[in-house]
Design an enzyme around this catalytic site. Structure first.
Site, PDB file in Angstrom:
ATOM      1  CB  CYS A  22      -0.919   0.005   1.219  1.00  0.00           C
ATOM      2  SG  CYS A  22      -1.961   1.478   1.321  1.00  0.00           S
ATOM      3  CB  SER A 122      -8.303  -2.573  -4.987  1.00  0.00           C
ATOM      4  OG  SER A 122      -8.294  -1.178  -5.181  1.00  0.00           O
ATOM      5  NE  ARG A 134      -6.454  -5.789  -2.783  1.00  0.00           N
ATOM      6  CZ  ARG A 134      -6.333  -4.472  -2.617  1.00  0.00           C
ATOM      7  NH1 ARG A 134      -5.166  -3.875  -2.857  1.00  0.00           N
ATOM      8  NH2 ARG A 134      -7.353  -3.746  -2.210  1.00  0.00           N
ATOM      9  CB  CYS A 272      -0.779  14.769  -6.837  1.00  0.00           C
ATOM     10  SG  CYS A 272      -0.454  13.109  -7.480  1.00  0.00           S
ATOM     11  CG  ASP A 273      -4.094   9.367  -4.101  1.00  0.00           C
ATOM     12  OD1 ASP A 273      -4.238   9.655  -2.904  1.00  0.00           O
ATOM     13  OD2 ASP A 273      -4.310   8.236  -4.564  1.00  0.00           O
ATOM     14  CB  CYS A 313      13.037  11.739 -22.225  1.00  0.00           C
ATOM     15  SG  CYS A 313      12.684  10.813 -20.725  1.00  0.00           S
ATOM     16  CB  CYS A 316      13.600   8.073 -25.987  1.00  0.00           C
ATOM     17  SG  CYS A 316      12.730   6.504 -25.877  1.00  0.00           S
TER      18      CYS A 316
END
Length: 373
Positions: A22, A122, A134, A272-273, A313, A316
């Site tokens: 988690c 989930s 889980r 943001c989470d 990047c 790429c």
């Protein structure tokens, strides 16, 4: 004013499961207050009222945790009443919830169906993976209970999808996991996150295994589409859409951050989470206006730190597809700034092997030919 999408944590980091990987448990332990407790009716009303005052055209309320059903069904019944009260501009409203499924019964499933919630469940696919990775808070397996929750959602006609976290154990069984989950129609495969401090564990995702997982699940996705049995896999859907000239709908595939507004249980606001941390607290719904904190200097700083493109990047061949991924998945450089995506080698191997098939799928989607001809 813009459309608005809020991610709300009504039970903070509280959870009735103890998933080994988690990311939010790790996040909670890295701030001064691990849990802010259950969201009060006053906090809920404040965020709904402010959301409708700020948004224009569309507003999305997404609920996560911890485990967001712990706050109880009356909380969500009140949400619907508040939305009806404050939506004076006729804004389009969407509601969604990401849940482990343990508390879902007939009442929950009927509510979700009746109120058009999109329910993300989930689920790690197989009994062995689910029960081992889980467990509930008492250490017991959860496969049977989550399977039952999904059947209840189906019985009541609730819209749902499956979110499966890809860690080093899941990645060893790509075909088995895909085949176990494909009957549900809509899947998300999310790579496991290491600790915020870079610590790894036995479940940390290794590059060769992740590359293999991507390739084998894409082969299944490709096969099913070409045989006329399309299964939605979110990251693959996005890659095909990008090849067709569309922007990705998945935040982490844009190549830069947005500041979409996470509301913790006490009303604290974050960008943001993946960054619900003391250093990124933007304000509180009780003392600040959403329009101020989401457009303020701290929010702008959060977005700016995601914008630099690593030198690797720039040359790429796959950058337009990969875009260096989610900022949280980038390794920190010597200045503690996000650098190259930690899964770069896996993505390069995946795109090198599967880009021809992706292009074929894009043509099939464009011209409406879902079969191999």
């Amino acid at each position: 004013m813009p459309p608005l999408n809020l991610l709300i944590k009504p039970a903070s980091s509280l959870c009735n499961m103890r998933c080994r990987y988690c990311f939010y448990a790790d996040e909670a332990q890295n701030r001064s207050l691990a849990s802010t407790g259950m969201m009060t009716p006053e906090t809920l009303e404040n965020l709904v009222r402010q959301g409708f005052a700020y948004a224009d055209g569309q507003i999305g309320f997404a609920f996560q945790g911890g485990e967001p059903t712990l706050v109880g069904l009356p909380f969500y019944e009140k949400l619907i009443r508040l939305q009806n009260r404050y939506n004076t501009k006729g804004i389009r409203v969407t509601n969604s919830i990401q849940t482990n499924g343990l508390l879902i019964d007939d009442d929950w499933a009927a509510f979700f169906a009746r109120n058009h919630f999109l329910v993300g469940v989930s689920f790690d696919g197989t009994r062995q993976l689910q029960d081992n990775q889980r467990p509930d808070a008492n250490g017991a397996g959860t496969f049977d209970r989550v399977s039952r929750a999904i059947r209840l959602l189906q019985r009541h006609g609730a819209e749902f999808n499956i979110l499966c976290v890809v860690n080093d154990y899941t990645a060893r069984h790509p075909v088995k996991v895909y085949e176990a989950l494909k009957k549900y129609g809509y899947l998300q495969f999310i790579p496991c996150l290491d600790g915020l401090d870079g610590t790894t564990a036995d479940f940390s995702l290794k590059e060769d295994r992740y590359a293999d997982f991507l390739q084998q699940t894409f082969d299944c996705y490709y096969r099913d589409y070409m045989q006329g049995s399309y299964v939605s896999v979110r990251n693959f859907d996005n890659y095909i859409s990008i090849l067709l000239g569309n922007p990705p709908e998945n935040c982490g595939m844009n190549g830069f951050c947005s500041c979409y507004g996470v509301i913790e249980g006490d009303g604290s606001i974050y960008p943001c989470d993946f960054y619900v941390l003391d250093e990124w607290k933007l304000g509180n719904i009780h003392t600040d206006l959403l329009q101020d904190v989401l457009t303020g200097e701290k929010a702008k700083t959060f977005v700016r730190r995601s914008l630099p493109v690593p030198e690797e990047c720039k040359g790429c061949n796959f950058y337009k597809l990969c875009r260096n991924g989610c900022t949280r998945e980038r390794r920190l450089d010597a200045s503690d700034q996000p650098g190259l995506n930690r899964h770069c080698k896996a993505f390069q191997a995946f795109f090198s092997a599967k880009l021809p098939q992706m292009l074929q799928l894009a043509r099939a989607v464009r011209y409406g030919t879902p079969q191999n001809s």
